[in-house]
Design a protein around this motif. Structure first.
Motif, PDB file in Angstrom:
ATOM      1  N   VAL A   1       0.859  -1.183   0.000  1.00  0.00           N
ATOM      2  CA  VAL A   1       0.000   0.000   0.000  1.00  0.00           C
ATOM      3  C   VAL A   1       0.892   1.229   0.000  1.00  0.00           C
ATOM      4  CG1 VAL A   1      -1.616   1.387   1.371  1.00  0.00           C
ATOM      5  CG2 VAL A   1      -1.963  -1.082   1.159  1.00  0.00           C
ATOM      6  N   ILE A   2       0.628   2.157  -0.914  1.00  0.00           N
ATOM      7  CA  ILE A   2       1.367   3.415  -0.983  1.00  0.00           C
ATOM      8  C   ILE A   2       0.367   4.556  -0.895  1.00  0.00           C
ATOM      9  CG2 ILE A   2       3.007   4.835  -2.275  1.00  0.00           C
ATOM     10  CD1 ILE A   2       3.770   2.330  -3.871  1.00  0.00           C
ATOM     11  N   THR A   3       0.455   5.379   0.141  1.00  0.00           N
ATOM     12  CA  THR A   3      -0.424   6.536   0.225  1.00  0.00           C
ATOM     13  C   THR A   3       0.156   7.664  -0.629  1.00  0.00           C
ATOM     14  OG1 THR A   3       0.644   7.517   2.186  1.00  0.00           O
ATOM     15  CG2 THR A   3      -1.111   5.896   2.566  1.00  0.00           C
ATOM     16  N   GLY A   4      -0.738   8.482  -1.156  1.00  0.00           N
ATOM     17  CA  GLY A   4      -0.294   9.580  -1.998  1.00  0.00           C
ATOM     18  C   GLY A   4       0.426   9.116  -3.252  1.00  0.00           C
ATOM     19  N   ALA A   5      -0.071   8.043  -3.854  1.00  0.00           N
ATOM     20  CA  ALA A   5       0.645   7.423  -4.979  1.00  0.00           C
ATOM     21  C   ALA A   5       0.224   7.958  -6.343  1.00  0.00           C
ATOM     22  CB  ALA A   5       0.434   5.904  -4.947  1.00  0.00           C
TER      23      ALA A   5
ATOM     24  N   ILE B   1       7.286  -1.569   6.977  1.00  0.00           N
ATOM     25  CA  ILE B   1       6.554  -0.302   7.044  1.00  0.00           C
ATOM     26  C   ILE B   1       7.577   0.804   6.854  1.00  0.00           C
ATOM     27  CG2 ILE B   1       5.127   1.230   8.447  1.00  0.00           C
ATOM     28  CD1 ILE B   1       4.177  -1.286   9.965  1.00  0.00           C
ATOM     29  N   VAL B   2       7.334   1.670   5.884  1.00  0.00           N
ATOM     30  CA  VAL B   2       8.243   2.781   5.609  1.00  0.00           C
ATOM     31  C   VAL B   2       7.468   4.083   5.782  1.00  0.00           C
ATOM     32  CG1 VAL B   2       9.862   3.812   4.005  1.00  0.00           C
ATOM     33  CG2 VAL B   2       9.436   1.341   3.908  1.00  0.00           C
ATOM     34  N   ILE B   3       7.991   4.959   6.611  1.00  0.00           N
ATOM     35  CA  ILE B   3       7.328   6.224   6.921  1.00  0.00           C
ATOM     36  C   ILE B   3       8.178   7.360   6.366  1.00  0.00           C
ATOM     37  CG2 ILE B   3       6.544   7.754   8.774  1.00  0.00           C
ATOM     38  CD1 ILE B   3       6.033   5.201  10.428  1.00  0.00           C
ATOM     39  N   VAL B   4       7.589   8.143   5.480  1.00  0.00           N
ATOM     40  CA  VAL B   4       8.311   9.253   4.872  1.00  0.00           C
ATOM     41  C   VAL B   4       8.273  10.452   5.813  1.00  0.00           C
ATOM     42  CG1 VAL B   4       8.440  10.840   2.922  1.00  0.00           C
ATOM     43  CG2 VAL B   4       7.819   8.434   2.544  1.00  0.00           C
ATOM     44  N   SER B   5       9.429  10.856   6.268  1.00  0.00           N
ATOM     45  CA  SER B   5       9.562  12.038   7.111  1.00  0.00           C
ATOM     46  C   SER B   5      10.248  13.127   6.290  1.00  0.00           C
ATOM     47  CB  SER B   5      10.336  11.690   8.391  1.00  0.00           C
ATOM     48  OG  SER B   5      10.453  12.815   9.235  1.00  0.00           O
ATOM     49  N   SER B   6      11.122  13.883   6.908  1.00  0.00           N
ATOM     50  CA  SER B   6      11.812  14.969   6.216  1.00  0.00           C
ATOM     51  C   SER B   6      12.951  15.462   7.087  1.00  0.00           C
ATOM     52  CB  SER B   6      10.841  16.119   5.936  1.00  0.00           C
ATOM     53  OG  SER B   6      11.528  17.301   5.592  1.00  0.00           O
ATOM     54  N   GLY B   7      14.019  15.906   6.438  1.00  0.00           N
ATOM     55  CA  GLY B   7      15.114  16.507   7.185  1.00  0.00           C
ATOM     56  C   GLY B   7      14.700  17.766   7.916  1.00  0.00           C
ATOM     57  N   THR B   8      13.547  18.330   7.555  1.00  0.00           N
ATOM     58  CA  THR B   8      13.073  19.528   8.239  1.00  0.00           C
ATOM     59  C   THR B   8      12.689  19.260   9.690  1.00  0.00           C
ATOM     60  OG1 THR B   8      10.781  19.240   7.521  1.00  0.00           O
ATOM     61  CG2 THR B   8      12.232  20.505   6.074  1.00  0.00           C
ATOM     62  N   HIS B   9      12.596  17.982  10.072  1.00  0.00           N
ATOM     63  CA  HIS B   9      12.267  17.681  11.464  1.00  0.00           C
ATOM     64  C   HIS B   9      13.458  17.943  12.388  1.00  0.00           C
ATOM     65  CE1 HIS B   9      14.731  14.012  11.405  1.00  0.00           C
ATOM     66  NE2 HIS B   9      14.580  13.999  12.715  1.00  0.00           N
ATOM     67  N   ASP B  10      14.646  18.130  11.803  1.00  0.00           N
ATOM     68  CA  ASP B  10      15.888  18.226  12.583  1.00  0.00           C
ATOM     69  C   ASP B  10      16.432  19.654  12.534  1.00  0.00           C
ATOM     70  OD1 ASP B  10      18.373  18.010  13.736  1.00  0.00           O
ATOM     71  OD2 ASP B  10      18.928  16.182  12.661  1.00  0.00           O
ATOM     72  N   PRO B  11      16.427  20.362  13.659  1.00  0.00           N
ATOM     73  CA  PRO B  11      16.894  21.752  13.671  1.00  0.00           C
ATOM     74  C   PRO B  11      18.360  21.914  13.296  1.00  0.00           C
ATOM     75  CG  PRO B  11      15.675  21.229  15.691  1.00  0.00           C
ATOM     76  CD  PRO B  11      15.920  19.938  14.978  1.00  0.00           C
ATOM     77  N   THR B  12      19.142  20.844  13.352  1.00  0.00           N
ATOM     78  CA  THR B  12      20.568  20.962  13.038  1.00  0.00           C
ATOM     79  C   THR B  12      20.841  20.864  11.542  1.00  0.00           C
ATOM     80  OG1 THR B  12      21.084  18.586  13.187  1.00  0.00           O
ATOM     81  CG2 THR B  12      21.084  19.851  15.250  1.00  0.00           C
ATOM     82  N   LYS B  13      19.819  20.577  10.750  1.00  0.00           N
ATOM     83  CA  LYS B  13      20.004  20.408   9.311  1.00  0.00           C
ATOM     84  C   LYS B  13      19.685  21.703   8.555  1.00  0.00           C
ATOM     85  CE  LYS B  13      20.917  15.920   9.158  1.00  0.00           C
ATOM     86  NZ  LYS B  13      22.155  15.379   8.571  1.00  0.00           N
ATOM     87  N   PHE B  14      20.357  21.886   7.426  1.00  0.00           N
ATOM     88  CA  PHE B  14      20.003  22.981   6.534  1.00  0.00           C
ATOM     89  C   PHE B  14      18.738  22.614   5.776  1.00  0.00           C
ATOM     90  CE2 PHE B  14      20.010  24.564   2.145  1.00  0.00           C
ATOM     91  CZ  PHE B  14      19.896  25.918   2.391  1.00  0.00           C
ATOM     92  N   THR B  15      17.702  23.411   5.939  1.00  0.00           N
ATOM     93  CA  THR B  15      16.413  23.091   5.315  1.00  0.00           C
ATOM     94  C   THR B  15      15.840  24.275   4.549  1.00  0.00           C
ATOM     95  OG1 THR B  15      15.274  23.620   7.393  1.00  0.00           O
ATOM     96  CG2 THR B  15      15.865  21.316   7.014  1.00  0.00           C
TER      97      THR B  15
ATOM     98  N   ASN C   1       3.438   7.784   2.705  1.00  0.00           N
ATOM     99  CA  ASN C   1       4.107   8.826   1.925  1.00  0.00           C
ATOM    100  C   ASN C   1       3.315  10.118   1.818  1.00  0.00           C
ATOM    101  OD1 ASN C   1       5.637  10.043  -0.481  1.00  0.00           O
ATOM    102  ND2 ASN C   1       3.605   9.633  -1.341  1.00  0.00           N
ATOM    103  N   ALA C   2       2.003  10.057   1.768  1.00  0.00           N
ATOM    104  CA  ALA C   2       1.196  11.254   1.501  1.00  0.00           C
ATOM    105  C   ALA C   2       1.467  12.333   2.544  1.00  0.00           C
ATOM    106  CB  ALA C   2      -0.287  10.885   1.495  1.00  0.00           C
ATOM    107  N   GLY C   3       1.442  13.566   2.094  1.00  0.00           N
ATOM    108  CA  GLY C   3       1.647  14.670   3.016  1.00  0.00           C
ATOM    109  C   GLY C   3       1.251  15.981   2.381  1.00  0.00           C
ATOM    110  N   LEU C   4       1.039  16.969   3.229  1.00  0.00           N
ATOM    111  CA  LEU C   4       0.715  18.299   2.726  1.00  0.00           C
ATOM    112  C   LEU C   4       1.355  19.355   3.611  1.00  0.00           C
ATOM    113  CD1 LEU C   4      -1.545  19.423   4.880  1.00  0.00           C
ATOM    114  CD2 LEU C   4      -3.139  18.207   3.449  1.00  0.00           C
TER     115      LEU C   4
END
Length: 302
Positions: free
Chosen positions: A7-11, A133-147, A89-92
């Motif tokens: 199953v892929i959300t936002g596919a 199970i694979v959950i799509v996150s983002s480097g934006t969750h980490d304040p130490t990263k350039f985003t 994967n889906a997100g907004l």
């Protein structure tokens, strides 16, 4: 012949569509279930993928927990190969104004976290081991990263994120980065509750990187959308700035590649396993998020 389902959300577009395309190309044993808000766009995606016999489109609006439940019911009744993978994967990103889901939950939190929480927890008993199970996150969750100037996440409590005290808060980009932190907290807590793979189900989290041209910019201003579409691709010379196709292939690998068999509780920046943010390992926050999410789902179903 297909022997297992994912199953892929936002596919129907973007990263989810390119993930689907890569799975179809790389491994003929998979049947794809496209969990999409708009079935017409889902069918258009199937046409673009060119493998209608290996794809099933089922409606799933993550902004409605009733829709999530209806998707789960339809999936369990469908005559499909056993379920061996879920890709959340889906997100907004709602930029300028706070919106709410059909269940009265702040929209970004509701779609990016709560809808996926309800989907995954409802399907755990349907997964056939070995499963991923694979959950799509983002480097934006980490304040130490350039985003690219994205504001740091601010996790107060799950209740506050679900029902903000200031309904006119327009800091949508911070709500987005905080929802990506929620993705990480959920992934790690889910892995703990599944005994770190001992039950035959692994959990990984994935940062696709900055992907110029992706649909996350759809609520930006016209000028910002033009920059996102035409100027930002030049940034691909920088670390972790990727095409959608490249990130789609990397996400697909986490679903089917033998290299990741048995790998769990791990966060990937593209192909590279890395440490996530300090807050993402906070078990108190993870427990608060899980408990509140359970309560919100139970209330919606009552």
């Amino acid at each position: 012949m297909t022997s297992r389902s994912v199953v892929i959300t936002g596919a129907s577009a973007g990263l989810g569509l390119d993930c689907a395309r890569a799975i179809l190309a790389d491994d003929p044993t998979w049947h794809l279930v496209l969990a999409v808000r708009d079935p017409a766009r889902g069918m258009a995606a199937v046409d673009a993928l060119g493998a209608p016999d290996r794809c099933t489109v089922l409606p799933c609006d993550l902004a409605s927990l009733r829709s999530v439940d209806e998707f789960v019911d339809a999936l369990t009744r469908a005559d499909l190969p056993p379920l061996h993978a879920l890709v959340c994967n889906a997100g907004l990103q709602v930029v300028d104004v706070s919106q709410t889901t059909a269940d009265g939950v702040e929209m970004t939190f509701g779609v990016n976290h709560l809808g996926h929480f309800a989907l995954v927890t409802s399907l755990l008993d349907e997964l056939a081991a070995p499963a991923r199970i694979v959950i799509v996150s983002s480097g934006t969750h980490d304040p130490t990263k350039f985003t690219g100037g994205m504001p740091h996440p601010l996790y107060t409590s799950a209740e506050e994120l679900a029902r903000p005290g200031d309904p006119d808060d327009k800091d949508g980009r911070r709500r987005y980065t905080t929802s990506k932190l929620c993705n990480m907290l959920f992934a790690y807590e889910l892995d703990r509750r599944l005994d770190a793979g001992a039950r035959g189900v692994t959990v990984t989290a994935f940062d696709p990187g900055l992907m110029p041209g992706s649909g996350l910019a759809r609520e930006y201003s016209p000028v910002q959308r033009l920059l996102w579409r035409y100027a930002f691709p030049a940034l691909r010379i920088l670390p972790n700035v990727n095409s959608i196709a490249a990130s789609g292939r990397r996400l697909a690998a986490l679903v089917h590649d033998a290299r990741y068999e048995g790998v769990t509780g791990t966060y990937y920046e593209g192909k590279r396993p890395i440490r996530s943010s300090a807050d993402s390992y906070d078990t108190a926050k993870a427990h608060d998020l899980w408990t509140t999410s359970e309560q919100l789902v139970a209330t919606a179903r009552a």
